[in-house]
Design a protein around this motif. Structure first.
Motif, PDB file in Angstrom:
ATOM      1  N   THR A 297      -0.678   0.533  11.903  1.00  0.00           N
ATOM      2  CA  THR A 297      -1.614   0.358  13.005  1.00  0.00           C
ATOM      3  C   THR A 297      -0.979  -0.388  14.165  1.00  0.00           C
ATOM      4  OG1 THR A 297      -3.490   0.381  11.473  1.00  0.00           O
ATOM      5  CG2 THR A 297      -3.848  -0.651  13.617  1.00  0.00           C
TER       6      THR A 297
ATOM      7  N   ASN B 201      -2.268   6.429   7.329  1.00  0.00           N
ATOM      8  CA  ASN B 201      -2.886   5.667   8.414  1.00  0.00           C
ATOM      9  C   ASN B 201      -3.441   6.557   9.508  1.00  0.00           C
ATOM     10  OD1 ASN B 201      -3.673   3.130   9.327  1.00  0.00           O
ATOM     11  ND2 ASN B 201      -1.954   2.991  10.748  1.00  0.00           N
TER      12      ASN B 201
ATOM     13  N   ARG C  32       3.312  -4.549   2.911  1.00  0.00           N
ATOM     14  CA  ARG C  32       4.165  -5.736   2.957  1.00  0.00           C
ATOM     15  C   ARG C  32       5.598  -5.359   2.585  1.00  0.00           C
ATOM     16  NH1 ARG C  32      -0.747  -7.697   0.795  1.00  0.00           N
ATOM     17  NH2 ARG C  32      -1.626  -9.421   2.029  1.00  0.00           N
TER      18      ARG C  32
ATOM     19  N   THR D 171      -0.461  -3.068   8.867  1.00  0.00           N
ATOM     20  CA  THR D 171      -1.710  -2.654   8.238  1.00  0.00           C
ATOM     21  C   THR D 171      -1.903  -1.148   8.335  1.00  0.00           C
ATOM     22  OG1 THR D 171      -2.938  -3.052  10.286  1.00  0.00           O
ATOM     23  CG2 THR D 171      -2.882  -4.847   8.674  1.00  0.00           C
TER      24      THR D 171
ATOM     25  N   THR E 287      -5.294   1.845   7.480  1.00  0.00           N
ATOM     26  CA  THR E 287      -6.708   2.031   7.152  1.00  0.00           C
ATOM     27  C   THR E 287      -6.865   3.347   6.414  1.00  0.00           C
ATOM     28  OG1 THR E 287      -7.336   0.870   9.184  1.00  0.00           O
ATOM     29  CG2 THR E 287      -9.064   2.088   8.041  1.00  0.00           C
TER      30      THR E 287
ATOM     31  N   VAL F  60      -9.087  -1.520   5.250  1.00  0.00           N
ATOM     32  CA  VAL F  60      -7.847  -1.968   5.884  1.00  0.00           C
ATOM     33  C   VAL F  60      -7.014  -2.704   4.835  1.00  0.00           C
ATOM     34  CG1 VAL F  60      -6.841  -3.406   7.710  1.00  0.00           C
ATOM     35  CG2 VAL F  60      -9.002  -2.190   8.113  1.00  0.00           C
ATOM     36  N   SER F  61      -5.766  -2.293   4.683  1.00  0.00           N
ATOM     37  CA  SER F  61      -4.872  -2.899   3.693  1.00  0.00           C
ATOM     38  C   SER F  61      -3.540  -3.230   4.347  1.00  0.00           C
ATOM     39  CB  SER F  61      -4.620  -1.940   2.518  1.00  0.00           C
ATOM     40  OG  SER F  61      -5.811  -1.597   1.853  1.00  0.00           O
ATOM     41  N   ARG F  62      -2.826  -4.130   3.708  1.00  0.00           N
ATOM     42  CA  ARG F  62      -1.510  -4.517   4.211  1.00  0.00           C
ATOM     43  C   ARG F  62      -0.402  -3.712   3.551  1.00  0.00           C
ATOM     44  NH1 ARG F  62       1.337  -6.860   6.298  1.00  0.00           N
ATOM     45  NH2 ARG F  62       1.675  -9.086   5.979  1.00  0.00           N
TER      46      ARG F  62
ATOM     47  N   PHE G 186      -1.916  -7.302  15.512  1.00  0.00           N
ATOM     48  CA  PHE G 186      -3.170  -7.087  14.792  1.00  0.00           C
ATOM     49  C   PHE G 186      -4.270  -7.964  15.362  1.00  0.00           C
ATOM     50  CE2 PHE G 186      -6.205  -8.065  11.420  1.00  0.00           C
ATOM     51  CZ  PHE G 186      -6.580  -6.799  11.020  1.00  0.00           C
TER      52      PHE G 186
ATOM     53  N   TYR H 165      -2.843 -13.514   8.319  1.00  0.00           N
ATOM     54  CA  TYR H 165      -2.315 -12.152   8.243  1.00  0.00           C
ATOM     55  C   TYR H 165      -1.526 -11.933   6.964  1.00  0.00           C
ATOM     56  CZ  TYR H 165      -0.097  -7.860  10.067  1.00  0.00           C
ATOM     57  OH  TYR H 165       0.336  -6.579  10.261  1.00  0.00           O
TER      58      TYR H 165
ATOM     59  N   THR I 179       0.842  -1.191   0.000  1.00  0.00           N
ATOM     60  CA  THR I 179       0.000   0.000   0.000  1.00  0.00           C
ATOM     61  C   THR I 179       0.880   1.245   0.000  1.00  0.00           C
ATOM     62  OG1 THR I 179      -1.573  -1.240   1.353  1.00  0.00           O
ATOM     63  CG2 THR I 179      -1.972   1.113   1.130  1.00  0.00           C
TER      64      THR I 179
ATOM     65  N   PRO J 153      -7.471  -6.539   1.141  1.00  0.00           N
ATOM     66  CA  PRO J 153      -8.137  -5.322   1.593  1.00  0.00           C
ATOM     67  C   PRO J 153      -9.603  -5.582   1.938  1.00  0.00           C
ATOM     68  CG  PRO J 153      -6.830  -4.883  -0.367  1.00  0.00           C
ATOM     69  CD  PRO J 153      -6.840  -6.367  -0.192  1.00  0.00           C
TER      70      PRO J 153
END
Length: 873
Positions: free
Chosen positions: A104, A327, A456, A444, A446, A452-454, A494, A521, A8, A526
């Motif tokens: 987060t 975020n 990575r 993560t 938001t 909510v997205s990761r 999380f 996880y 993201t 999303p």
């Protein structure tokens, strides 16, 4: 081709999905077509992320009291000194100041440590500067901090009102989605903004209201809707309280509203008529609403309109707060504001007890902490003696920036976690902790519509950089709280966060991630918590289950212009820069559009202040001064000026906008008023100007003003000063920095000097000095730095500052995606008879990438067309 990593974007609150894969010499970053936020689109900043991944600016090792250290030493020092501060002054002598750049999981760890185990709610965030008024408005009306709709509503609405939002520059992908909806569906767009920005490129109506008059405009609209029979009696009867009181407070005629807003009565009537007649209406709002001493009431006025007309919870309707950071929403979800607990809970006794029991917290905070502006005032007066700053630069971004710097200088303990080695704030740190950066982070975020997205990782952490959650957990363990912070990775955090959101919830609270607590996880896709839209059933999270309309009345900004400071200063973002440029400052292409801080000013005010377009001006308020390049534009209302927020002491002299802004805040939200500062302008008239192109950024000794930027192949510094002593100091400093073989040409009679330093046959630096801004081919010259200048002709060309035939400068960059400058575009329009944006795209590529430059391309086409008509006439 290697499989792409799905992650993201780390910039604005749109939350665009990305696909990152290895490419020749680096990484290729593209939009993820399967992500619901952007469906493959990107803006210029996201497209350039691959250029920002180098390690040259990184903080790679802990530093304690100025000496490089290992992590055990740094953790022991941080924990020991925090404990000592609390022993001296109690729990509230410690504070966190966090950032919407954190993941987060990082946010959650810091909040748990402070509010559950140290016993202080002094945990605030730079999100206080951008969306705290939206949070306060939501909680007051809905009983919860809920954004009701989703991005799809922008494409389903028949009317979209953009209030205090320059969507084209600040949320470019959402702007692209809205532009497409307008082209395909005929969506009508109204922009409410004192400035005519690029967002107005798609506006059917632009209301250039007087700054701060939003409540007057919106109350007049509510009155009109009541008179026009546009209220939803069924919805308000069953699902809303406070309608009558809100209508009485809002009562205002169209002429009264128009007069207070400084807008033509006919334009106000047109807007009111469109709104009343269009059930599918979305109101998008951002900093122009929030950053105000009346921000919560402005948000309330928007919410009152949508509640009274029942335009909420259904497709194509709703009030829509768009957040500034990736975020900011995630921080709100874990209690990243001083007046919140985790999982959207407050400090009521039941919530405090609930969180205490879930955490097994030994020292639960029971009352709200200090909000950002008050927090740094408490640091200044000694009430807060230990401060841990994570991922943000308050010495630049906060109002009263000089007070903030004095506070940091006197604070006994300043810990800063950051991924870069040098910021204005880091210069005050006793302990520096190296954090992982985007591309290395795992967690993560938001976005603005609750998705909510990761994020990575696709890169390993360099040297000793560690995740922020790990640093917090390590300090917590050193303080004796090990069992509560024994996470093995972000997945554990999380899952705990999700379980807390569902704990004793049963639908009583809006935020519930219970279904995600046991999710895979690593494979997390999303998802939007709460569903696509909320409140469609008319059920809210207040004690009575109804939405509360709150009476609001217009009040002007805290300070008004006067004889000493007759202008109104507004601040904001540039299209291709981000916050204080720790990331975007690494990309030369992102410097091409607006390479330095400018003060936008109306032609009338420029004449009155004796300022010329392209000159330098001193911008003064009662708190401080900055120097900026003058940009004369009729996009500004007379009496109003605009400056950007991005420049720091690392990138320019006298350019920190926060030094100009007083600390007036909204009484409910605590959000500072950053859009309404009385100011004055005067020419900044040095006796000499300079342009320095070098392989690095040397210290500009002797210059009274300077600004730095990266260019393709070199670092560029513009300078100015007065007197021969300054020039001599500058030349002496460069001679010491580069030495080598100097080549110098001086013309004392004309005040001109041209100097180049050749090291091992290659150009190390070149300097031009003149009594006016040097007119040289800076883009071409940047490409010569580091090159072998073997012949006399090469060296003479560099000293002349003129590119060979056919290799002239493109001028300021318009399209960052394809590095296309204004001169090349104008030349192509003229020589190839281009008449549309599509023509320019076909010829040069400009406008075919992120699309952020399309409004500017239209203006260039319009200017060329006017020129052709004038020539024919």
């Amino acid at each position: 081709m290697a499989d792409a990593v799905r992650t993201t974007c780390p910039y604005c609150g749109t939350g665009c999905g990305l696909r990152v894969r290895p490419a020749a010499g680096g990484w290729q970053v593209t939009g993820d077509p399967d992500h619901p936020a952007n469906v493959g689109r990107l803006c210029s900043k996201g497209a350039m992320l691959g250029e920002t991944l180098g390690l040259e600016s990184r903080l790679l090792h802990p530093v304690v009291d100025g000496k490089q250290a290992d992590w055990p030493t740094a953790i022991a020092a941080a924990a020991g000194r925090i404990a000592a501060a609390i022993a001296r002054g109690g729990p509230d002598s410690f504070a966190f100041y966090l950032s919407g750049q954190l993941l987060t999981e990082d946010y959650y760890a810091a909040n748990k440590l402070a509010k559950g185990f140290l016993g202080t709610a002094n945990v605030d965030t730079n999100s206080r500067l951008c969306m705290a008024s939206a949070v306060a408005g939501h909680r007051r009306a809905f009983g919860s901090d809920t954004v009701p709709g989703c991005y799809e509503d922008l494409e389903l609405a028949d009317l979209v009102v953009l209030a205090g939002s320059n969507l084209a520059w600040c949320h470019p992908v959402l702007f692209q989605r809205l532009r497409k909806a307008r082209e395909e569906r005929g969506t009508r767009v109204v922009v409410v903004d004192p400035r005519r920005t690029d967002t107005c490129d798609i506006a059917d109506l632009h209301l250039a209201i007087r700054p701060g008059s939003d409540v007057a405009l919106l109350n007049g609209l509510l009155s009109h809707c009541a008179d026009a029979g546009a209220l939803d009696g069924e919805f308000t009867r069953w699902h809303v309280t406070g309608l009558d009181d809100a209508l009485r407070a809002a009562r205002m005629s169209v002429p009264e509203a128009a007069a207070l807003c400084g807008v033509e009565e006919g334009a106000v009537r047109r807007f009111y008529g469109w709104f009343a007649a269009t059930p599918r209406t979305v109101t998008v709002f951002s900093q122009g609403i929030n950053q105000s001493s009346a921000g919560t009431d402005k948000v309330g006025a928007i919410l009152n309109l949508h509640l009274a007309t029942g335009r909420i919870g259904r497709p194509g309707t709703g009030p829509f707060s768009v957040t500034g950071q990736p975020n900011a929403m995630g921080g709100r979800e874990v209690g990243g504001l001083a007046n919140q607990l985790a999982a959207h809970m407050g400090f009521d006794p039941a919530s405090v007890d609930r969180v205490r029991r879930f955490w097994g917290a030994p020292a639960m905070a029971t009352r709200e902490g200090l909000k950002a502006v008050d927090l740094f005032r408490a640091v200044a007066d000694g009430r807060v003696q230990a401060l841990w700053i994570m991922g943000t630069n308050p010495a630049v971004s906060l109002p009263e920036a000089d007070l903030v710097r004095r506070a940091l200088a006197r604070c006994p303990l300043v810990i800063v976690s950051d991924c870069v080695a040098d910021t204005d704030t880091l210069r005050f740190a006793h302990i520096r902790l190296p954090a992982v950066a985007w591309g290395e982070k795992n967690g993560t975020v938001t976005n603005s519509d609750r998705t909510v997205s990761r994020q990575r990782p696709f890169l390993p952490p360099p040297a000793l950089a560690k995740p922020d959650w790990w640093a917090v957990a390590s300090v917590a363990k050193a303080l004796g709280f090990g069992p509560a912070f024994a996470w093995e990775g972000p997945a554990d955090i999380f899952a705990e966060h999700a379980r807390l959101s569902a704990f004793e919830n049963g639908g009583s609270r809006d935020f519930d991630l219970g279904d995600a607590a046991g999710a895979d996880y690593d494979a997390l896709a999303p998802f939007q918590w709460g569903g696509r839209r909320m409140f469609g059933d008319g059920r809210f999270f207040t004690a009575d289950g109804r939405a509360h309309m709150v009476p609001v009345t217009y009040r002007p900004p805290a300070e008004a212009p006067g004889p000493d400071f007759p202008l109104r200063l507004n601040t904001g973002r540039y299209r291709d820069q981000w916050h204080t440029m720790t990331r975007t400052g690494l990309s030369s292409r992102l410097f091409g559009h607006r390479p330095e801080p400018m003060v936008d000013i109306h032609p009338e005010d420029a004449r009155g202040s004796r300022l010329a377009d392209g000159g330098l001006a001193r911008v003064e308020t009662r708190l401080g001064t900055m120097v900026a390049r003058v940009a004369v534009t009729d996009g500004q209302r007379p009496g109003e000026i605009f400056v950007p927020i991005h420049w720091t002491d690392r990138f320019a002299a006298r350019a920190v906008a926060g030094r100009l802004i007083p600390g007036h805040t909204d009484p409910v939200s605590g959000q500072p008023e950053s859009k309404h500062v009385p100011a004055r302008l005067a020419p900044f008239a040095p006796s000499w100007f300079g342009l320095l192109l070098a392989r690095d950024f040397p210290e500009p000794d002797g210059a009274e003003w300077w600004v730095r930027r990266r260019a393709e192949g070199a670092c560029v510094t513009e300078l100015a000063g007065s007197g021969h002593a300054g020039r001599r100091a500058l030349l002496a400093g460069l001679e010491a920095a580069y030495g080598g073989e100097p080549i110098q040409v001086f013309d004392p009679g004309r005040g001109i000097a041209r100097c180049a330093w050749i090291v091992d046959g290659r150009l190390a630096a070149v300097l031009f000095l003149a009594p006016h801004r040097p007119g040289v081919a800076s883009q071409w010259l940047a490409g010569q730095v580091g090159r072998d200048l073997a012949t006399a002709e090469d060296r003479l060309a560099v000293l002349a500052g003129k590119a060979p035939a056919g290799r002239g400068d493109d001028g300021p960059i318009v399209c960052a995606c394809f590095s296309v400058g204004v001169a090349r575009i104008e030349r192509a329009i003229r020589e190839r008879a281009l008449v549309s944006v599509a023509d320019i795209g076909g010829a040069l590529g400009a406008g075919t990438g992120c699309g952020s430059c399309v409004p500017e391309l239209r203006r260039l086409l319009s200017s060329a067309s006017e020129g052709r008509v004038a020539a024919l006439g």
